[in-house]
Design an enzyme around this catalytic site. Structure first.
Site, PDB file in Angstrom:
ATOM      1  N   ASP A 112     -14.079  -5.119 -16.927  1.00 38.38           N
ATOM      2  CA  ASP A 112     -13.625  -5.478 -15.582  1.00 38.38           C
ATOM      3  C   ASP A 112     -13.627  -4.259 -14.653  1.00 38.38           C
ATOM      4  O   ASP A 112     -12.714  -4.065 -13.863  1.00 38.38           O
ATOM      5  CB  ASP A 112     -12.238  -6.120 -15.596  1.00 38.38           C
ATOM      6  N   SER A 114      -5.441  -5.133  -7.169  1.00 36.95           N
ATOM      7  CA  SER A 114      -6.550  -5.002  -8.117  1.00 36.95           C
ATOM      8  C   SER A 114      -7.507  -3.906  -7.701  1.00 36.95           C
ATOM      9  O   SER A 114      -7.976  -3.866  -6.564  1.00 36.95           O
ATOM     10  CB  SER A 114      -7.334  -6.320  -8.187  1.00 36.95           C
ATOM     11  N   HIS A 141     -13.953  -7.960 -10.933  1.00 34.51           N
ATOM     12  CA  HIS A 141     -13.606  -9.256 -10.343  1.00 34.51           C
ATOM     13  C   HIS A 141     -13.315  -9.173  -8.848  1.00 34.51           C
ATOM     14  O   HIS A 141     -13.243 -10.190  -8.166  1.00 34.51           O
ATOM     15  CB  HIS A 141     -12.429  -9.913 -11.096  1.00 34.51           C
TER      16      HIS A 141
END
Length: 512
Positions: free
Chosen positions: A160, A256, A130
């Site tokens: 992911d 992230s 993402h």
């Protein structure tokens, strides 16, 4: 004296020749090595940077050595991508805060930021899907403030994860650990770039393992419980593989894709999400276990996409008390088999609807993540031992995993070679001799993944297509593609090849 000099000269020349031969062999075979093999070579040749192992990972509260080992290999990622409609909001943003990092929403191109971890000295970087999935331009800034342009090697929305690459040599890396050995209560560090604050280290403990949050790879059917579902006429499937490590180490927007490491400086997880009402840290962070990531990243590097095997069952999780009550069982753990994929591995092995999956490879299945992660590490054709409860007794079945349908479409025209490569929005691997013979070509690469919004997606060049030339120059590897794109003179790409059914195409793209 002359003899001694002659001996020394002979030894020197011999050593130089041996070193030269070694370097030729090393360069020849390095690209075929797995990420873990590259790490072994790196740490064998750089003993001084080998992560410390003088203290127990679970017992030490001194994080200084681990932070020193890891920080140089955690990078800041800045992406640029086309604007999206204001009404659409990514599922990660909706449920777990703005994990794309610092997002700005003016008209025109948008920007995002995140983190990544260098895992190979020649520039392979792991991050979250993402973070880079729609990127046209990916800029990497290292801990020592060097800047690189990165290209997407491949992505896996079902975990992911993404593998990207920069051009470099002998870059600092983080040593891959063993997430199976991680224990609840163990001290860990989260390293990343929250709020654009480069190289931030926070500490906490492992709060839980095997968390299944239902946020990765979900289709339109929010009631679908199975990551290995039955194929339907109009499938609405969730294929996300989740078994998150939960930690209370502070993780914020921009973290992230960053590193979760133990106190020995070993990478045990890739930070992926937070549970938050505000979009900022509230005590709940989640990381993808590295043992799952290893398989995904090596597949992407080798094949350009993930080769995933499936058991072929649809099940309900008995850890949900309501589910257990509906099927009238007093079991509080395990997976109730609702149905089977016709011709799938489970059906062929003898598993039946109504069975309760209690163990995988001898390990108790408490909830769906216990099965998901184990299967997610394997390839089509691999066997896995499944224990089921049937008529009050347990039975063991060796299930051969079946291949899934072709990889789903997936990313990303500006002027640098990396940007143009990303804008193609595809992943590739060299053709085998058998494939060349099948298509009657002397050169070519196979399209192994197509990412939404890229040139290949827009022009409907599907997975399985063959690219034989770009700008009339033969293509046999990603390196060949880089050379053509780097020497682009008129802002135009002519991509020639064959569709999977053998039909030919030659598409012209203006990329200025």
């Amino acid at each position: 004296m002359k003899k001694i000099g002659l001996t020394l000269l002979t030894a020197f020349v011999g050593g130089a020749m041996a070193l030269g031969v070694y370097k030729v062999i090393e360069n020849k075979y390095a690209d075929n090595m797995t990420i873990e093999d590259k790490q072994k070579v790196y740490f064998a040749n750089n003993r001084a940077v080998n992560p410390s192992s003088v203290v127990s990972s679970a017992g030490s509260v001194d994080f200084t050595q681990a932070a020193a080992d890891v920080t140089p290999a955690v990078v800041y990622i800045r992406t640029t991508y086309a604007a999206k409609s204001s009404g659409s909001q990514d599922q990660f943003e909706q449920m777990f805060g703005q994990m794309f990092g610092q997002r700005m929403r003016p008209q025109g191109p948008q920007m995002a930021s995140g983190s990544g971890v260098i895992i190979s000295p020649d520039g392979y970087i792991v991050t979250n899907n993402h973070v880079v999935e729609k990127a046209e331009k990916i800029t990497i800034v290292t801990n020592d403030h060097r800047s690189f342009q990165a290209k997407v090697i491949g992505t896996d929305p079902n975990t992911d994860l993404a593998l990207i690459k920069i051009e470099g040599n002998n870059l600092p890396i983080v040593k891959l650990g063993n997430s199976d050995a991680v224990r609840v209560g163990e001290w860990v560090l989260a390293v990343g770039n929250p709020f654009k604050l480069n190289s931030t280290v926070t500490a906490g403990i492992v709060s839980a393992k095997g968390r299944n949050l239902g946020i990765v790879g979900r289709g339109n059917n929010d009631d679908e419980d199975s990551p290995f579902p039955v194929r339907q006429q109009e499938p609405s499937l969730r294929k996300g593989i989740e078994s998150f490590i939960q930690t209370d180490a502070a993780i914020n927007p921009g973290n992230s894709g960053g590193a979760l490491v133990n106190t020995n400086g070993e990478l045990i997880g890739i930070n992926a999400a937070i549970a938050s009402h505000t979009g900022s840290y509230e005590g709940y962070g989640f990381a993808i276990p590295i043992n799952l990531a290893k398989k995904v990243l090596n597949d992407i590097k080798k094949y350009g996409s993930v080769k995933r095997g499936y058991i072929g069952v649809s099940f309900a999780d008995l850890s949900d008390a309501e589910v257990a009550a509906n099927i009238k069982t007093d079991k509080t753990n395990g997976l109730y088999v609702n149905s089977l994929v016709a011709g799938g591995g489970a059906e062929q092995a003898g598993i039946k609807p109504g069975d309760i999956i209690t163990k995988v490879e001898g390990n108790v299945v408490y909830e769906s993540s216990d099965l998901q992660e184990r299967v997610g590490r394997l390839q089509p054709g691999d066997k896995i031992n499944i224990t089921v409860l049937r008529d009050g007794s347990e039975k063991n079945f060796n299930v051969t995993l079946k291949a899934d349908a072709p990889a789903p479409k997936t990313a990303a025209v500006s002027k640098s070679a990396s940007e143009l490569f990303n804008k193609l929005g595809a992943s590739f691997q060299p053709l085998t001799q058998a494939q060349k013979a099948k298509f009657k070509v002397n050169s070519g690469v196979l399209v192994t993944q197509v990412r939404p919004g890229g040139i290949f997606d827009d022009t409907e060049i599907p997975v399985g297509s063959i690219i034989t030339s770009i700008n009339k120059l033969p293509i046999n590897s990603i390196a060949d593609m880089d050379k053509v794109i780097t020497n682009l003179r008129n802002g135009r790409l002519i991509i020639t090849g064959y569709y999977p059914d053998g039909g030919s195409f030659s598409n012209v793209f203006d990329v200025q």
